[in-house]
Write a protein that holds these residues in place. Structure first.
Motif: not given
Length: 172
Positions: A48-74
């Motif tokens: 029975g509720l209604e949003a009256i304002d958007v306080v924050l818009e967000s997004q989900a992101v995937l963050i990778a360790n830079p060292y892992s990106l240098k490892d081909r298998a990872k």
């Protein structure tokens, strides 16, 4: 204010209470207002509720360790995870359909029937008929329904959970 997030500010007229779960069920007995994460608003609406304002818009992101990106298998595993996430999101806008059609109507039907690459066509026990399965955009189904009704028989529609164009992922 009831929220699952931390407290901030010095306003003595506002009491911020931390909530860890079912925040949308707190008003009106326990709060004048809540701040909560909402994707569709369905849970708010069911309470029975209604949003009256958007306080924050967000997004989900995937963050990778830079060292892992240098490892081909990872790096490959990380790419696979990204492909799966994108495939889930892409699948939300598609249907997987199965239809039977007379061979004499096949060419006409294929002219209007989209596919990821090309529809799968399989022979049926009756040599005059074939089965077609393909993945289409949800918005397409309504547009092609009159043609399907005229040319095909036995439409079955599924909502896929995952659609991944493997050719776009590259080969290892």
């Amino acid at each position: 204010i009831i929220t699952p997030w931390g407290r901030w500010g010095e306003n003595k007229m506002v009491q911020v209470i931390l909530s860890f779960g079912a925040t949308e069920a707190k008003p009106p007995e326990e709060a004048d207002a809540i701040i909560d994460v909402s994707e569709t608003g369905t849970t708010l609406e069911s309470n029975g509720l209604e949003a009256i304002d958007v306080v924050l818009e967000s997004q989900a992101v995937l963050i990778a360790n830079p060292y892992s990106l240098k490892d081909r298998a990872k790096a490959e595993k990380i790419s696979d995870i990204v492909a799966i996430f994108r495939g889930v999101i892409d699948a939300r806008s598609r249907y997987h359909i199965f239809i039977n059609v007379r061979r004499s109507n096949l060419e006409e039907l294929l002219k209007i029937l989209p596919a990821l690459k090309s529809p799968t066509i399989s022979p049926l026990a009756d040599p005059e008929w074939v089965a077609i399965n393909t993945v289409i955009g949800k918005e397409v189904l309504i547009r092609i329904m009159p043609v399907l009704r005229r040319l095909a028989q036995g439409l079955v529609v599924y909502e896929p959970k995952l659609v991944i164009p493997l050719e776009d992922l590259g080969r290892g």
